[in-house]
Each structure stands twice: as C-alpha cells, then as structure tokens.
Design a protein around this motif. Sequence first.
Motif, PDB file in Angstrom:
ATOM      1  N   UNK A 143       2.493  -5.820  -4.792  1.00  0.00           N
ATOM      2  CA  UNK A 143       3.262  -6.054  -3.579  1.00  0.00           C
ATOM      3  C   UNK A 143       4.623  -5.390  -3.742  1.00  0.00           C
ATOM      4  N   UNK A 144       4.967  -4.496  -2.816  1.00  0.00           N
ATOM      5  CA  UNK A 144       6.268  -3.820  -2.810  1.00  0.00           C
ATOM      6  C   UNK A 144       7.071  -4.428  -1.664  1.00  0.00           C
ATOM      7  N   UNK A 145       8.046  -5.284  -2.013  1.00  0.00           N
ATOM      8  CA  UNK A 145       8.667  -6.146  -1.007  1.00  0.00           C
ATOM      9  C   UNK A 145       9.619  -5.426  -0.055  1.00  0.00           C
ATOM     10  N   UNK A 146      10.350  -4.455  -0.530  1.00  0.00           N
ATOM     11  CA  UNK A 146      11.253  -3.664   0.320  1.00  0.00           C
ATOM     12  C   UNK A 146      10.907  -2.211   0.046  1.00  0.00           C
ATOM     13  N   UNK A 147       9.804  -1.749   0.616  1.00  0.00           N
ATOM     14  CA  UNK A 147       9.143  -0.538   0.126  1.00  0.00           C
ATOM     15  C   UNK A 147      10.006   0.716   0.240  1.00  0.00           C
ATOM     16  N   UNK A 148      10.734   0.888   1.348  1.00  0.00           N
ATOM     17  CA  UNK A 148      11.591   2.070   1.478  1.00  0.00           C
ATOM     18  C   UNK A 148      10.810   3.367   1.378  1.00  0.00           C
ATOM     19  N   UNK A 149      11.029   4.109   0.286  1.00  0.00           N
ATOM     20  CA  UNK A 149      10.317   5.368   0.063  1.00  0.00           C
ATOM     21  C   UNK A 149       8.877   5.155  -0.395  1.00  0.00           C
ATOM     22  N   UNK A 150       8.559   3.935  -0.847  1.00  0.00           N
ATOM     23  CA  UNK A 150       7.223   3.663  -1.373  1.00  0.00           C
ATOM     24  C   UNK A 150       7.014   4.151  -2.786  1.00  0.00           C
ATOM     25  N   UNK A 151       8.079   4.613  -3.423  1.00  0.00           N
ATOM     26  CA  UNK A 151       7.970   5.245  -4.733  1.00  0.00           C
ATOM     27  C   UNK A 151       7.320   4.344  -5.779  1.00  0.00           C
ATOM     28  N   UNK A 152       7.692   3.066  -5.818  1.00  0.00           N
ATOM     29  CA  UNK A 152       7.166   2.171  -6.851  1.00  0.00           C
ATOM     30  C   UNK A 152       5.693   1.843  -6.619  1.00  0.00           C
ATOM     31  N   UNK A 153       5.356   1.506  -5.387  1.00  0.00           N
ATOM     32  CA  UNK A 153       3.958   1.187  -5.101  1.00  0.00           C
ATOM     33  C   UNK A 153       3.056   2.398  -5.309  1.00  0.00           C
ATOM     34  N   UNK A 154       3.504   3.575  -4.882  1.00  0.00           N
ATOM     35  CA  UNK A 154       2.689   4.783  -5.032  1.00  0.00           C
ATOM     36  C   UNK A 154       2.519   5.137  -6.513  1.00  0.00           C
ATOM     37  N   UNK A 155       3.564   4.951  -7.300  1.00  0.00           N
ATOM     38  CA  UNK A 155       3.445   5.179  -8.746  1.00  0.00           C
ATOM     39  C   UNK A 155       2.411   4.235  -9.356  1.00  0.00           C
ATOM     40  N   UNK A 156       2.437   2.969  -8.915  1.00  0.00           N
ATOM     41  CA  UNK A 156       1.462   1.999  -9.413  1.00  0.00           C
ATOM     42  C   UNK A 156       0.041   2.390  -9.015  1.00  0.00           C
ATOM     43  N   UNK A 157      -0.147   2.829  -7.779  1.00  0.00           N
ATOM     44  CA  UNK A 157      -1.471   3.253  -7.327  1.00  0.00           C
ATOM     45  C   UNK A 157      -1.939   4.489  -8.079  1.00  0.00           C
ATOM     46  N   UNK A 158      -1.015   5.395  -8.354  1.00  0.00           N
ATOM     47  CA  UNK A 158      -1.368   6.589  -9.128  1.00  0.00           C
ATOM     48  C   UNK A 158      -1.883   6.218 -10.504  1.00  0.00           C
ATOM     49  N   UNK A 159      -1.361   5.112 -11.031  1.00  0.00           N
ATOM     50  CA  UNK A 159      -1.760   4.647 -12.367  1.00  0.00           C
ATOM     51  C   UNK A 159      -2.879   3.607 -12.297  1.00  0.00           C
ATOM     52  N   UNK A 160      -3.600   3.605 -11.180  1.00  0.00           N
ATOM     53  CA  UNK A 160      -4.851   2.859 -11.030  1.00  0.00           C
ATOM     54  C   UNK A 160      -4.673   1.369 -10.771  1.00  0.00           C
ATOM     55  N   UNK A 161      -3.572   0.976 -10.130  1.00  0.00           N
ATOM     56  CA  UNK A 161      -3.549  -0.354  -9.532  1.00  0.00           C
ATOM     57  C   UNK A 161      -4.684  -0.429  -8.511  1.00  0.00           C
ATOM     58  N   UNK A 162      -5.252  -1.602  -8.337  1.00  0.00           N
ATOM     59  CA  UNK A 162      -6.431  -1.700  -7.468  1.00  0.00           C
ATOM     60  C   UNK A 162      -6.071  -1.721  -5.990  1.00  0.00           C
ATOM     61  N   UNK A 163      -4.883  -2.231  -5.671  1.00  0.00           N
ATOM     62  CA  UNK A 163      -4.495  -2.361  -4.263  1.00  0.00           C
ATOM     63  C   UNK A 163      -2.993  -2.553  -4.189  1.00  0.00           C
ATOM     64  N   UNK A 164      -2.380  -2.080  -3.095  1.00  0.00           N
ATOM     65  CA  UNK A 164      -0.952  -2.301  -2.893  1.00  0.00           C
ATOM     66  C   UNK A 164      -0.668  -2.593  -1.432  1.00  0.00           C
ATOM     67  N   UNK A 165       0.243  -3.535  -1.217  1.00  0.00           N
ATOM     68  CA  UNK A 165       0.780  -3.812   0.116  1.00  0.00           C
ATOM     69  C   UNK A 165       2.265  -3.458   0.088  1.00  0.00           C
TER      70      UNK A 165
END
Length: 207
Positions: free
Chosen positions: A73-95
């Motif tokens: 969960x990326x609470x104040x996503x903004x650029x999405x940089x953190x969530x996208x980095x996590x997804x790139x490293x094979x997190x299963x899902x991101x909101x």
Amino acid sequence: MKQVKSPPKNRSNDRKLPPAVSGAPGEVRVISGKWRGRKLAVLNADGLRPTTDRVKETLFNWLMHNIDGATVLDCFAGSGSLAIEALSRHASKASLIERDSKLARHLEQNLQKLSCDNANVVNQDCLSVLSGTATQQYSIVFIDPPFRKNLAISCCKLLESNQWLTTEALIYLETEKELAITDIPANWRLLKEKIAGQLAYRLYQRG
C-alpha cells in the motif's frame, strides 16, 4: 515474530546495484527488478517530492528479503516511485492512493506503459480512505506524505486502528527531519532509522 533479515555480507558473487543517481528533471528511475533502468515521467505538482534514488536504494536493501510476494500500500503515492519499485521486485500487488486527479491519471498511464496488471490507483484522500473499514490487509506500507501537513502520524494511527495491516507488516515512514515522532502505535517496533539532509526515514514492524 518474524524478523527483517540483514543483507548478506562479504559474498564475492554479490552483484552491487549501479551507483544511485538522480534521474533527469521530471523523471524517476526504477533501480532494480524486472523494470530495472526504466525511467518514468513525473508531473510537476505542488508538494510532490519523489524519494531520491539514494534513499530508495537504502529502503529496498532493508526490504530485500520481504518484498517478493508482498501486498503493498502506497499511502501518498505521488510519482508512484516506491510502489513501482516494489512491483518491479515482484511484490504480488500494490494499491496506490493519490488525491490529486492529474497525478492519479498519470500514475495509471505509467502503470499501463509498464504493462502492469497487478496494481490499482485510488484517486481519493488517503486519510479518508483509511478512515473506512479495511478492504484488505497489506504486508508492506509506504507513508511518504507532503511535508509539514500533519499527515504522517494520523496515517499511522488509522492504518493500525482500522486493521489495514497484516500481523507482522512492515511500515516505511518518510518525514521532515524535525517532525517529532510521537503517538506511533505502541505495537510498532522501530527497526531502521536514517537522516538524510532535511528528511528522516524509518522502518517499523508491527508486532
């Protein structure tokens, strides 16, 4: 209770990440994983302050043994940089929660460019979303709100009180350096802490 493991040391076959560098103005760079090296455009918006490559590299070194398969969960996503980095490293899902409608649309466009089908963008105020009943529980949460808006601690309290977190969730908190970190939920244990310039960043584990 599950502990965050430290990265392996003194292994000659370890591949080091390339030196952390800032992307061109208006861009964020994916550091590692399946989208490594991809650069994504970032809109110029009031209060938007993407996490630097250097801080992001440290954060994901902290998370390296926990990110695969995580629900994020990326609470104040903004650029999405953190969530996208996590997804790139094979997190299963991101909101990704983002109040600004232009930023939210831009996040959706960037996810489409990456052909990412395991993320969703929530175009609402973060505290309003978290004030409601949890729709699912997350194992890794990023909290990187605009500075000096009194959002960080309120976000932490709502995550805990409304049951948005898994039992041993990891919570990353990035704030202005001078913010007094008080009233963090009592069952959150501080694992890591660093100061970089004008910001402070911390990793907690829920217990």
